[in-house]
Design a protein around this motif. Structure first.
Motif, PDB file in Angstrom:
ATOM      1  N   GLU A   1      22.552 -35.546 -51.490  1.00 46.23           N
ATOM      2  CA  GLU A   1      23.170 -34.962 -52.665  1.00 46.23           C
ATOM      3  C   GLU A   1      22.318 -35.243 -53.908  1.00 46.23           C
ATOM      4  O   GLU A   1      21.747 -36.329 -54.049  1.00 46.23           O
ATOM      5  CB  GLU A   1      24.566 -35.549 -52.878  1.00 46.23           C
TER       6      GLU A   1
ATOM      7  N   ASP B   1      21.117 -36.287 -57.585  1.00 45.46           N
ATOM      8  CA  ASP B   1      21.553 -37.289 -58.549  1.00 45.46           C
ATOM      9  C   ASP B   1      21.428 -36.734 -59.975  1.00 45.46           C
ATOM     10  O   ASP B   1      20.638 -35.830 -60.244  1.00 45.46           O
ATOM     11  CB  ASP B   1      20.698 -38.563 -58.431  1.00 45.46           C
TER      12      ASP B   1
ATOM     13  N   GLU C   1      30.690 -28.246 -57.893  1.00 44.01           N
ATOM     14  CA  GLU C   1      29.710 -28.944 -58.725  1.00 44.01           C
ATOM     15  C   GLU C   1      30.388 -29.931 -59.682  1.00 44.01           C
ATOM     16  O   GLU C   1      29.907 -31.054 -59.866  1.00 44.01           O
ATOM     17  CB  GLU C   1      28.912 -27.890 -59.506  1.00 44.01           C
TER      18      GLU C   1
ATOM     19  N   ARG D   1      33.571 -31.152 -59.426  1.00 36.30           N
ATOM     20  CA  ARG D   1      34.838 -31.563 -58.806  1.00 36.30           C
ATOM     21  C   ARG D   1      35.289 -32.970 -59.173  1.00 36.30           C
ATOM     22  O   ARG D   1      36.477 -33.288 -59.076  1.00 36.30           O
ATOM     23  CB  ARG D   1      34.743 -31.449 -57.281  1.00 36.30           C
ATOM     24  N   SER D   2      34.377 -33.827 -59.604  1.00 38.19           N
ATOM     25  CA  SER D   2      34.740 -35.212 -59.884  1.00 38.19           C
ATOM     26  C   SER D   2      35.129 -35.458 -61.344  1.00 38.19           C
ATOM     27  O   SER D   2      35.678 -36.515 -61.667  1.00 38.19           O
ATOM     28  CB  SER D   2      33.572 -36.146 -59.533  1.00 38.19           C
TER      29      SER D   2
ATOM     30  N   HIS E   1      38.166 -40.060 -53.424  1.00 39.43           N
ATOM     31  CA  HIS E   1      37.389 -39.634 -54.581  1.00 39.43           C
ATOM     32  C   HIS E   1      36.975 -38.181 -54.335  1.00 39.43           C
ATOM     33  O   HIS E   1      36.676 -37.803 -53.196  1.00 39.43           O
ATOM     34  CB  HIS E   1      36.150 -40.500 -54.802  1.00 39.43           C
TER      35      HIS E   1
ATOM     36  N   ARG F   1      34.334 -36.553 -54.657  1.00 38.73           N
ATOM     37  CA  ARG F   1      33.038 -36.268 -54.038  1.00 38.73           C
ATOM     38  C   ARG F   1      33.147 -36.123 -52.522  1.00 38.73           C
ATOM     39  O   ARG F   1      32.207 -35.632 -51.868  1.00 38.73           O
ATOM     40  CB  ARG F   1      32.017 -37.344 -54.404  1.00 38.73           C
ATOM     41  N   GLN F   2      34.276 -36.541 -51.947  1.00 33.51           N
ATOM     42  CA  GLN F   2      34.502 -36.365 -50.506  1.00 33.51           C
ATOM     43  C   GLN F   2      34.795 -34.906 -50.158  1.00 33.51           C
ATOM     44  O   GLN F   2      34.774 -34.537 -48.980  1.00 33.51           O
ATOM     45  CB  GLN F   2      35.668 -37.254 -50.063  1.00 33.51           C
TER      46      GLN F   2
ATOM     47  N   SER G   1      30.174 -30.076 -50.819  1.00 32.41           N
ATOM     48  CA  SER G   1      28.790 -30.521 -50.904  1.00 32.41           C
ATOM     49  C   SER G   1      28.155 -30.002 -52.185  1.00 32.41           C
ATOM     50  O   SER G   1      28.079 -28.782 -52.403  1.00 32.41           O
ATOM     51  CB  SER G   1      27.986 -30.005 -49.697  1.00 32.41           C
ATOM     52  N   THR G   2      27.703 -30.917 -53.030  1.00 33.40           N
ATOM     53  CA  THR G   2      27.009 -30.514 -54.246  1.00 33.40           C
ATOM     54  C   THR G   2      25.745 -29.738 -53.919  1.00 33.40           C
ATOM     55  O   THR G   2      25.425 -28.739 -54.580  1.00 33.40           O
ATOM     56  CB  THR G   2      26.665 -31.744 -55.101  1.00 33.40           C
TER      57      THR G   2
END
Length: 285
Positions: free
Chosen positions: A2, A4, A176, A178-179, A261, A263-264, A267-268
């Motif tokens: 993924e 950074d 993108e 989502r968090s 969380h 990010r689960q 997929s970015t």
């Protein structure tokens, strides 16, 4: 792997709706209108997201999170405008969405808007509760975004290419960012009870609005005489044209896991790859 340090940026996309048919999933009016609920709910809902997060920015003490929130605000504002254009196209072609969208304006501006006469502490508490509601909704949009990016059945069904690009551009940006809403909620209040309470409120209301919206669209469509039934919706789910209710329910349950969380979800890398190939997103650069 993924990426950074992803910088969230709004993309000034444009879509040409001049050739969009009423049933843009060919021979699937019910499926079309179930997905058309996105256009009913999102413009006013995402404008409410924007207003809520703009009010929350002064409470953010983390510079990285502040930049993410500002990127989120820009992306959501673009989403609202893109879906509003679809409503304008439907109206011009004989399907009037305004009776339903006026109700959404009342919900997001009056019922969920800031309340007058609150103390400073009460206003802060109400704002954090609204952020928690956004975080719960964003969990579902992340799930739906991941589903949309992987729904190969939509390609096989011959969905109108401009609509497919709109849905996947939006889906990719939901994955993108989502968090962001969840991280903002945790920044303001890490209590599990806040998270759980918001989801228990959001899930049934969102389901109810979606059913009402789909029924409205089917009735408002004067070009066909079909009925919205559970059998038809489940058939579309089995064919991969709509998410399965069982999968949506499992996504709902995942939010309550203590180690959850966003990010689960999704997929970015996949989202960024689609945004690099999206016709509308590429023209926006």
């Amino acid at each position: 792997m993924e990426p950074d340090n992803l910088v969230l940026q709004p993309r000034d996309v444009r879509f040409d709706w001049s050739t969009l048919p009423m049933h843009w999933v060919p021979d699937e009016p019910v499926t079309t209108h179930v997905m058309n609920v996105l256009h009913l709910l999102l413009p006013e809902g995402e404008r409410w997201f924007v207003r809520t997060f703009q009010q929350a920015v002064p409470l953010i003490s983390d510079d990285t999170l502040r930049e993410d929130v500002l990127g989120f605000i820009g992306q959501e504002a673009m989403h609202a405008e893109a879906h509003s254009e679809v409503l304008d196209h439907l109206l011009a072609n004989g399907l009037d969405p305004r009776p339903f969208t006026r109700q959404m304006e009342h919900v997001f501006q009056r019922i969920l808007g800031p309340k007058a006469g609150l103390t400073e502490e009460q206003a802060r508490e109400q704002l954090i509760e609204r952020v928690a509601i956004v975080a719960a909704v964003e969990h579902f949009t992340a799930y739906l975004g991941d589903w949309m990016l992987n729904a190969d059945a939509l390609d096989r069904a011959g969905i109108h290419p401009v609509m497919l690009d709109l849905l996947r551009w939006h889906a990719a940006e939901e994955v993108e960012h989502r968090s962001v809403a969840y991280d903002l909620m945790c920044h303001l209040d890490r209590r599990y009870v806040r998270r759980a309470r918001a989801m228990l409120l959001v899930a049934p209301v969102l389901f109810w609005l979606w059913v009402r919206g789909a029924r409205f669209m089917v009735r408002a469509d004067r070009t066909t005489r079909v009925r919205l039934t559970w059998r038809e919706s489940m058939r579309a789910g089995r064919r991969g044209l709509l998410p399965k209710l069982s999968e949506i329910f499992r996504a709902f349950l995942r939010y309550f896991h203590p180690a959850y969380h966003p990010r689960q979800e999704g997929s970015t890398s996949q989202a960024v790859a689609y945004l690099a190939s999206s016709p509308a997103a590429r023209e926006a650069h």
